[in-house]
Design a protein around this motif. Structure first.
Motif, PDB file in Angstrom:
ATOM      1  N   PHE A  37      93.743  53.993  26.986  1.00 21.11           N
ATOM      2  CA  PHE A  37      93.158  53.466  28.232  1.00 21.11           C
ATOM      3  C   PHE A  37      93.457  51.971  28.283  1.00 21.11           C
ATOM      4  N   SER A  38      93.756  51.454  29.475  1.00 25.46           N
ATOM      5  CA  SER A  38      93.944  50.013  29.635  1.00 25.46           C
ATOM      6  C   SER A  38      92.873  49.503  30.590  1.00 25.46           C
ATOM      7  N   VAL A  39      92.147  48.497  30.141  1.00 30.18           N
ATOM      8  CA  VAL A  39      90.950  48.051  30.859  1.00 30.18           C
ATOM      9  C   VAL A  39      91.147  46.629  31.369  1.00 30.18           C
ATOM     10  N   MET A  40      91.176  46.470  32.687  1.00 29.54           N
ATOM     11  CA  MET A  40      91.260  45.125  33.256  1.00 29.54           C
ATOM     12  C   MET A  40      89.851  44.565  33.407  1.00 29.54           C
ATOM     13  N   GLN A  41      89.660  43.365  32.930  1.00 32.73           N
ATOM     14  CA  GLN A  41      88.316  42.766  32.987  1.00 32.73           C
ATOM     15  C   GLN A  41      88.016  42.320  34.405  1.00 32.73           C
ATOM     16  N   THR A  42      86.995  42.980  35.010  1.00 30.04           N
ATOM     17  CA  THR A  42      86.615  42.596  36.372  1.00 30.04           C
ATOM     18  C   THR A  42      85.128  42.288  36.476  1.00 30.04           C
ATOM     19  N   GLY A  43      84.299  42.989  35.718  1.00 28.51           N
ATOM     20  CA  GLY A  43      82.849  42.830  35.866  1.00 28.51           C
ATOM     21  C   GLY A  43      82.132  43.143  34.563  1.00 28.51           C
ATOM     22  N   GLU A  44      80.884  43.615  34.720  1.00 26.40           N
ATOM     23  CA  GLU A  44      79.992  43.725  33.558  1.00 26.40           C
ATOM     24  C   GLU A  44      80.499  44.717  32.498  1.00 26.40           C
ATOM     25  N   VAL A  45      80.816  45.956  32.951  1.00 23.39           N
ATOM     26  CA  VAL A  45      81.187  46.986  31.971  1.00 23.39           C
ATOM     27  C   VAL A  45      82.526  46.633  31.303  1.00 23.39           C
ATOM     28  N   THR A  46      83.471  46.199  32.108  1.00 26.39           N
ATOM     29  CA  THR A  46      84.789  45.894  31.533  1.00 26.39           C
ATOM     30  C   THR A  46      84.721  44.663  30.615  1.00 26.39           C
ATOM     31  N   ARG A  47      83.838  43.724  30.927  1.00 27.30           N
ATOM     32  CA  ARG A  47      83.680  42.551  30.051  1.00 27.30           C
ATOM     33  C   ARG A  47      83.141  42.989  28.692  1.00 27.30           C
TER      34      ARG A  47
ATOM     35  N   GLN B  79      94.895  62.311  35.247  1.00 25.86           N
ATOM     36  CA  GLN B  79      93.440  62.519  35.118  1.00 25.86           C
ATOM     37  C   GLN B  79      92.793  61.294  34.461  1.00 25.86           C
ATOM     38  N   VAL B  80      91.507  61.119  34.731  1.00 28.48           N
ATOM     39  CA  VAL B  80      90.809  59.919  34.273  1.00 28.48           C
ATOM     40  C   VAL B  80      89.684  60.276  33.303  1.00 28.48           C
ATOM     41  N   GLY B  81      89.097  59.232  32.726  1.00 27.51           N
ATOM     42  CA  GLY B  81      87.924  59.392  31.876  1.00 27.51           C
ATOM     43  C   GLY B  81      86.913  58.318  32.233  1.00 27.51           C
TER      44      GLY B  81
ATOM     45  N   MET C  55     100.362  50.231  36.968  1.00 28.90           N
ATOM     46  CA  MET C  55     101.365  50.902  36.127  1.00 28.90           C
ATOM     47  C   MET C  55     100.698  51.908  35.189  1.00 28.90           C
ATOM     48  N   ALA C  56      99.372  51.796  34.994  1.00 30.63           N
ATOM     49  CA  ALA C  56      98.701  52.679  34.017  1.00 30.63           C
ATOM     50  C   ALA C  56      98.888  54.167  34.350  1.00 30.63           C
ATOM     51  N   PRO C  57      98.532  54.615  35.569  1.00 30.41           N
ATOM     52  CA  PRO C  57      98.751  56.040  35.867  1.00 30.41           C
ATOM     53  C   PRO C  57     100.225  56.433  35.885  1.00 30.41           C
TER      54      PRO C  57
ATOM     55  N   GLU D 198      91.452  54.432  44.119  1.00 33.29           N
ATOM     56  CA  GLU D 198      90.508  53.910  43.122  1.00 33.29           C
ATOM     57  C   GLU D 198      89.124  53.754  43.730  1.00 33.29           C
ATOM     58  N   ARG D 199      88.600  54.805  44.305  1.00 28.86           N
ATOM     59  CA  ARG D 199      87.253  54.761  44.864  1.00 28.86           C
ATOM     60  C   ARG D 199      86.247  54.697  43.723  1.00 28.86           C
ATOM     61  N   ARG D 200      85.209  53.842  43.835  1.00 26.36           N
ATOM     62  CA  ARG D 200      84.215  53.729  42.767  1.00 26.36           C
ATOM     63  C   ARG D 200      83.609  55.076  42.456  1.00 26.36           C
ATOM     64  N   MET D 201      83.433  55.402  41.200  1.00 27.90           N
ATOM     65  CA  MET D 201      82.876  56.689  40.782  1.00 27.90           C
ATOM     66  C   MET D 201      81.627  56.489  39.947  1.00 27.90           C
TER      67      MET D 201
ATOM     68  N   PHE E 298      88.661  54.987  34.013  1.00 22.74           N
ATOM     69  CA  PHE E 298      90.009  54.521  33.653  1.00 22.74           C
ATOM     70  C   PHE E 298      90.917  55.727  33.518  1.00 22.74           C
ATOM     71  N   VAL E 299      92.170  55.565  33.930  1.00 23.58           N
ATOM     72  CA  VAL E 299      93.118  56.664  33.791  1.00 23.58           C
ATOM     73  C   VAL E 299      93.528  56.774  32.319  1.00 23.58           C
ATOM     74  N   ILE E 300      93.742  58.003  31.877  1.00 28.02           N
ATOM     75  CA  ILE E 300      94.278  58.203  30.510  1.00 28.02           C
ATOM     76  C   ILE E 300      95.769  57.872  30.629  1.00 28.02           C
TER      77      ILE E 300
HETATM   78  C1  FAD Z   1      90.315  56.857  39.598  1.00 24.96           C
HETATM   79  C2  FAD Z   1      90.204  55.466  39.049  1.00 24.96           C
HETATM   80  C3  FAD Z   1      91.049  55.060  38.023  1.00 24.96           C
HETATM   81  C4  FAD Z   1      90.950  53.764  37.516  1.00 24.96           C
HETATM   82  N1  FAD Z   1      91.774  53.403  36.479  1.00 24.96           N
HETATM   83  C5  FAD Z   1      91.681  52.157  35.968  1.00 24.96           C
HETATM   84  C6  FAD Z   1      92.490  51.772  34.844  1.00 24.96           C
HETATM   85  O1  FAD Z   1      93.263  52.555  34.288  1.00 24.96           O
HETATM   86  N2  FAD Z   1      92.340  50.501  34.388  1.00 24.96           N
HETATM   87  C7  FAD Z   1      91.468  49.600  34.951  1.00 24.96           C
HETATM   88  O2  FAD Z   1      91.386  48.472  34.483  1.00 24.96           O
HETATM   89  N3  FAD Z   1      90.691  49.947  35.987  1.00 24.96           N
HETATM   90  C8  FAD Z   1      90.763  51.199  36.503  1.00 24.96           C
HETATM   91  N4  FAD Z   1      89.939  51.564  37.538  1.00 24.96           N
HETATM   92  C9  FAD Z   1      88.980  50.549  38.085  1.00 24.96           C
HETATM   93  C10 FAD Z   1      87.784  50.439  37.144  1.00 24.96           C
HETATM   94  O3  FAD Z   1      87.057  51.664  37.158  1.00 24.96           O
HETATM   95  C11 FAD Z   1      86.861  49.287  37.618  1.00 24.96           C
HETATM   96  O4  FAD Z   1      87.561  48.076  37.484  1.00 24.96           O
HETATM   97  C12 FAD Z   1      85.599  49.218  36.774  1.00 24.96           C
HETATM   98  O5  FAD Z   1      84.734  50.250  37.182  1.00 24.96           O
HETATM   99  C13 FAD Z   1      84.902  47.892  36.945  1.00 24.96           C
HETATM  100  O6  FAD Z   1      83.670  47.962  36.263  1.00 24.96           O
HETATM  101  P1  FAD Z   1      82.836  46.648  35.952  1.00 24.96           P
HETATM  102  O7  FAD Z   1      81.419  47.056  35.673  1.00 24.96           O
HETATM  103  O8  FAD Z   1      83.490  45.844  34.886  1.00 24.96           O
HETATM  104  O9  FAD Z   1      82.941  45.815  37.277  1.00 24.96           O
HETATM  105  P2  FAD Z   1      81.880  45.723  38.457  1.00 24.96           P
HETATM  106  O10 FAD Z   1      80.840  44.716  38.046  1.00 24.96           O
HETATM  107  O11 FAD Z   1      81.423  47.094  38.820  1.00 24.96           O
HETATM  108  O12 FAD Z   1      82.793  45.162  39.596  1.00 24.96           O
HETATM  109  C14 FAD Z   1      83.430  43.877  39.507  1.00 24.96           C
HETATM  110  C15 FAD Z   1      84.202  43.642  40.784  1.00 24.96           C
HETATM  111  O13 FAD Z   1      85.271  44.617  40.931  1.00 24.96           O
HETATM  112  C16 FAD Z   1      85.058  45.396  42.111  1.00 24.96           C
HETATM  113  N5  FAD Z   1      85.393  46.781  41.751  1.00 24.96           N
HETATM  114  C17 FAD Z   1      84.987  47.459  40.653  1.00 24.96           C
HETATM  115  N6  FAD Z   1      85.491  48.695  40.630  1.00 24.96           N
HETATM  116  C18 FAD Z   1      86.238  48.826  41.740  1.00 24.96           C
HETATM  117  C19 FAD Z   1      87.001  49.876  42.284  1.00 24.96           C
HETATM  118  N7  FAD Z   1      87.136  51.073  41.694  1.00 24.96           N
HETATM  119  N8  FAD Z   1      87.628  49.647  43.450  1.00 24.96           N
HETATM  120  C20 FAD Z   1      87.538  48.464  44.071  1.00 24.96           C
HETATM  121  N9  FAD Z   1      86.819  47.417  43.592  1.00 24.96           N
HETATM  122  C21 FAD Z   1      86.173  47.603  42.449  1.00 24.96           C
HETATM  123  C22 FAD Z   1      83.598  45.222  42.470  1.00 24.96           C
HETATM  124  O14 FAD Z   1      83.361  45.387  43.842  1.00 24.96           O
HETATM  125  C23 FAD Z   1      83.343  43.785  42.041  1.00 24.96           C
HETATM  126  O15 FAD Z   1      83.823  42.888  42.987  1.00 24.96           O
HETATM  127  C24 FAD Z   1      89.997  52.849  38.038  1.00 24.96           C
HETATM  128  C25 FAD Z   1      89.116  53.275  39.053  1.00 24.96           C
HETATM  129  C26 FAD Z   1      89.199  54.577  39.539  1.00 24.96           C
HETATM  130  C27 FAD Z   1      88.218  55.022  40.557  1.00 24.96           C
END
Ligand code: FAD
Ligand code: FES
Length: 279
Positions: free
Chosen positions: A76-86, A48-50, A126-128, A240-243, A62-64
């Motif tokens: 929770f483990s957070v990979m830096q990809t975008g605005e919220v994770t940064r 399950q996630v939060g 590996m998180a889930p 990992e569909r965006r939620m 993020f998955v618990i």
């Molecule tokens: C069920 C589920 C479980 C997850 N568990 C984890 C976890 O344990 N650890 C973790 O680090 N991340 C996890 N993620 C992904 C995490 O939710 C996203 O990386 C996060 O929402 C990015 O937010 P952001 O605002 O930093 O990036 P954004 O600015 O929203 O996006 C940055 C970039 O990443 C891409 N992106 C963002 N989220 C996703 C996504 N879900 N699928 C494909 N591309 C995406 C965007 O298209 C963009 O290119 C999970 C996602 C789901 C749906």
């Protein structure tokens, strides 16, 4: 339902009790509910996630990754990809975050009882698997052979390095760590996860395979499992569909009639094959 209060969109306050950099991009957070009684009442299933929120910057899923058998904190483990994770990466021990959890469904840990389990993970995937593995290790007698194949680009990129040491030392499970390319000082396996899996040849008899990782790894891992004789019902993965809402209301995460946030994120391959081809 996400939280105990009436507004499911309202995050509950949690306090960070510890952090750890897993690698250059992934930061792990251990949190507890500010309300100690809420922490005692909180329960969840592995998988399950939060929705973790950095106040003012938004929330993300993020998955618990700690197991429900160890409730000193939620991890929770957070990979830096975008605005919220940064933004989340800037937080440290003692800071407050918001949390809506638990959301979605988890792994069928009851249905896996009495079976062998092969966990196949790549990178942050590996998180889930971590929560599922720790749950099974804490209920060891309920499960058969446990094998873990964990792949990473390089040795430095592995998450959960102290766990890996412990899992390597355990006689009641098998861990295969693999990196994409050979490098100095790395004496373990080299090769892509699906190829390593094909070399290892885990038996599909009475076995469930669970795989999480980057889409390309999942695609070839599914093919490898099929080659090894695993049926669609024996293969489990997470999507990992965006939620957004996380509770089946906003329509952000649906694939056909299924909502990843409530019907998933955990699916068997049979269930995935029933979904529309947009996947
Ligand atoms: C069920 C589920 C479980 C997850 N568990 C984890 C976890 O344990 N650890 C973790 O680090 N991340 C996890 N993620 C992904 C995490 O939710 C996203 O990386 C996060 O929402 C990015 O937010 P952001 O605002 O930093 O990036 P954004 O600015 O929203 O996006 C940055 C970039 O990443 C891409 N992106 C963002 N989220 C996703 C996504 N879900 N699928 C494909 N591309 C995406 C965007 O298209 C963009 O290119 C999970 C996602 C789901 C749906
Ligand atoms: S995230 Fe809103 S319906 Fe799934």
């Amino acid at each position: 339902m996400a939280a105990e209060h009436t507004n499911p969109y309202l995050p509950e306050p949690v306090v960070i009790v510890g952090t750890e950099m897993e690698n250059s991009l992934v930061k792990t957070f251990r949190v507890v509910f500010e309300d100690a009684d809420r922490m005692k009442r909180f329960s969840f299933i592995p998988g399950q996630v939060g929705q973790l929120s950095a106040f003012g910057a938004g929330e993300a899923t993020f998955v618990i990754n700690s197991p429900p058998t160890r409730m000193d904190y939620l991890q929770f483990s957070v990979m830096q990809t975008g605005e919220v994770t940064r933004k989340l990466h800037q937080f440290k021990a003692g800071d407050r975050l918001g949390l809506r959890a638990p959301l979605g469904g988890g792994f069928d840990v009851e249905g896996m009882k009495g079976k062998n389990v092969v966990l196949i993970g790549g990178g942050i995937g590996m998180a889930p698997l971590r929560t599922l593995l720790l749950y099974m290790l804490d209920n060891r007698a309920d499960y058969g052979d446990i094998t873990v194949v964990y792949g990473s680009k390089s040795p430095e990129d592995f998450c959960y390095k102290s766990d890996l040491e412990e899992w390597n030392a355990r006689p009641d499970m098998r861990l295969i760590e693999t990196v994409d390319n050979s490098c100095t000082l790395w004496t373990k396996c080299v090769g892509l996860v699906p190829n390593v899996l094909l070399d290892e040849k885990p038996s599909p008899v009475n076995t469930i395979a669970v795989t999480c990782g980057p889409p390309i790894m999942i695609r070839f891992t599914l093919q490898a499992l099929e080659k090894l004789g695993f049926s669609d019902d024996q293969i489990v993965t997470t999507l990992e569909r965006r939620m957004k809402c996380g509770i089946g209301l906003c329509g952000r995460c649906n694939i056909g009639e299924k909502y990843v946030c409530v019907d998933g994120p955990v699916f068997t391959l049979s269930q995935l094959k029933e979904l529309p081809a947009e996947l």
